[in-house]
Structure formats: C-alpha cells, structure tokens
Design a protein around this motif. Structure first.
Motif, PDB file in Angstrom:
ATOM      1  N   MET A 156       0.811  -1.196   0.000  1.00 28.66           N
ATOM      2  CA  MET A 156       0.000   0.000   0.000  1.00 28.66           C
ATOM      3  C   MET A 156       0.862   1.271   0.000  1.00 28.66           C
ATOM      4  O   MET A 156       0.537   2.230  -0.673  1.00 28.66           O
ATOM      5  N   CYS A 157       1.946   1.228   0.761  1.00 28.44           N
ATOM      6  CA  CYS A 157       2.847   2.388   0.802  1.00 28.44           C
ATOM      7  C   CYS A 157       3.457   2.658  -0.563  1.00 28.44           C
ATOM      8  O   CYS A 157       3.612   3.812  -0.965  1.00 28.44           O
ATOM      9  N   ARG A 158       3.814   1.613  -1.256  1.00 28.82           N
ATOM     10  CA  ARG A 158       4.408   1.760  -2.594  1.00 28.82           C
ATOM     11  C   ARG A 158       3.407   2.408  -3.562  1.00 28.82           C
ATOM     12  O   ARG A 158       3.778   3.282  -4.344  1.00 28.82           O
ATOM     13  N   ILE A 159       2.158   2.020  -3.495  1.00 26.01           N
ATOM     14  CA  ILE A 159       1.128   2.602  -4.364  1.00 26.01           C
ATOM     15  C   ILE A 159       0.947   4.075  -4.030  1.00 26.01           C
ATOM     16  O   ILE A 159       0.903   4.926  -4.931  1.00 26.01           O
ATOM     17  N   ASN A 160       0.857   4.409  -2.743  1.00 30.96           N
ATOM     18  CA  ASN A 160       0.730   5.811  -2.340  1.00 30.96           C
ATOM     19  C   ASN A 160       1.926   6.632  -2.813  1.00 30.96           C
ATOM     20  O   ASN A 160       1.773   7.763  -3.276  1.00 30.96           O
ATOM     21  N   SER A 161       3.104   6.064  -2.708  1.00 33.02           N
ATOM     22  CA  SER A 161       4.308   6.750  -3.147  1.00 33.02           C
ATOM     23  C   SER A 161       4.284   7.007  -4.653  1.00 33.02           C
ATOM     24  O   SER A 161       4.639   8.093  -5.119  1.00 33.02           O
ATOM     25  N   LEU A 162       3.872   6.006  -5.422  1.00 33.18           N
ATOM     26  CA  LEU A 162       3.787   6.165  -6.880  1.00 33.18           C
ATOM     27  C   LEU A 162       2.752   7.224  -7.257  1.00 33.18           C
ATOM     28  O   LEU A 162       2.995   8.059  -8.145  1.00 33.18           O
ATOM     29  N   ILE A 163       1.618   7.199  -6.592  1.00 33.92           N
ATOM     30  CA  ILE A 163       0.569   8.186  -6.882  1.00 33.92           C
ATOM     31  C   ILE A 163       1.052   9.591  -6.550  1.00 33.92           C
ATOM     32  O   ILE A 163       0.845  10.535  -7.325  1.00 33.92           O
ATOM     33  N   GLU A 164       1.714   9.778  -5.435  1.00 37.70           N
ATOM     34  CA  GLU A 164       2.259  11.086  -5.066  1.00 37.70           C
ATOM     35  C   GLU A 164       3.280  11.567  -6.088  1.00 37.70           C
ATOM     36  O   GLU A 164       3.324  12.737  -6.447  1.00 37.70           O
ATOM     37  N   GLU A 165       4.128  10.656  -6.558  1.00 41.95           N
ATOM     38  CA  GLU A 165       5.134  11.031  -7.564  1.00 41.95           C
ATOM     39  C   GLU A 165       4.472  11.411  -8.883  1.00 41.95           C
ATOM     40  O   GLU A 165       4.885  12.370  -9.539  1.00 41.95           O
TER      41      GLU A 165
END
Length: 169
Positions: free
Chosen positions: A1-10
C-alpha cells in the motif's frame, strides 16, 4: 500500500511540474508573438475582412461601428477546423471552419465561415480579444508559428510594393 501511495504522489508531483512548465512555455510564446506584432504593426498592410456579414459575440468594447472599422483593417493569420479532441470553437456542424484575424489595434477576432447556396459563403465574427492565445490541454489551438509566417509574408509583400514604387517613380 505504501508503494502505491508513493507512486501516486510522484505522479501527481510530476503532473504539477508539467503544468507549471507548460504555463511558462505558453507565456514565452505569447510574449514572442506579441513582441513581433508590436514591432511590425505599423509596417503591415491591412485590408477588410471579406464577406463579413455579422457579429455574434458579447465582449465588444465600444460601439459596433468602431468594431466594424477595426474589421476594415485586418490581416488573416490562421484557420482552425474543430476535431473531436479539440472543440474550442464548435457547433453541431463539424465541417465548420474558423479563421483568426489580426486587427489594427493589436487584438484578434475569430470569424466563422457560414456556407450558403451555390458554394457561396459569409463570415460572422464570433470572438474578439486575445483569442489567438486560446489553448486546450496546454496546446494553442491556433498555429502561432504560421501566424508569424503570415505576418512575415505580409511585411515582405509590403516591402516589394514599396520597392516597386521607388523603381517606378
């Protein structure tokens, strides 16, 4: 989930950077075109917008007589045919053609060509002001390079006419 949030923020961050850079590039292009117009306006040859028979817009500053006088001193600087992806000027007839004209007060107007019987047509003004710089999805709908090219051609023709008068006098 953290990886998805990070990708979306980027992704969101990169989109913002693209929008900011697009704004800067558009403003630079607008400045360049306005500079060219200001530098050459007194040396351009203006003529009347042919077959102009109507005005269908609201943002007229001053009287209709004044605006009609502006249209007596214009230069054709571009055309626009709406597509399914670009509908800044659009009606139900996708074959409509719109034209951009530079007026002698450094403003622009957009005309719509209205077909009549027997392959005849008339023009109607539908927009006035800084309409040369209308954009959609961070892209100008009018070809500003072609606008500059047409102004350059007008100046070249004006120079030729002046040189011919010098030779013939």
């Amino acid at each position: 989930m953290c990886r998805i949030n990070s990708l979306i923020e980027e992704i969101e961050s990169n989109k913002k950077i693209i929008i900011d850079k697009s704004k800067v590039l558009q403003n630079d292009e607008i400045e360049k075109v306005n500079s060219i117009i200001n530098m050459s306006i007194k040396h351009l040859t203006f003529s009347r917008i042919p077959k102009l028979e109507g005005f269908n817009f609201k943002n007229i500053n001053g009287s209709l007589i004044y605006f009609n006088n502006l249209c007596d001193h214009s230069i054709y600087v571009g055309s626009y045919i709406p597509t399914s992806s670009s509908k800044c000027y659009y009606d139900d007839n996708e074959s409509s053609k719109y034209e951009l004209w530079l007026l002698w007060n450094n403003e622009f107007c957009v005309t719509k060509i209205i077909s009549l019987k027997n392959n005849d047509f008339k023009r109607e003004v539908i927009d006035y002001g800084k309409c040369a710089f209308v954009s959609q999805n961070w892209k100008f709908i009018w070809d500003l390079d072609n606008l500059v090219y047409l102004l350059e051609g007008n100046l070249a023709q004006n120079l030729t006419n002046i040189q011919n008068r010098l030779v013939n006098s």
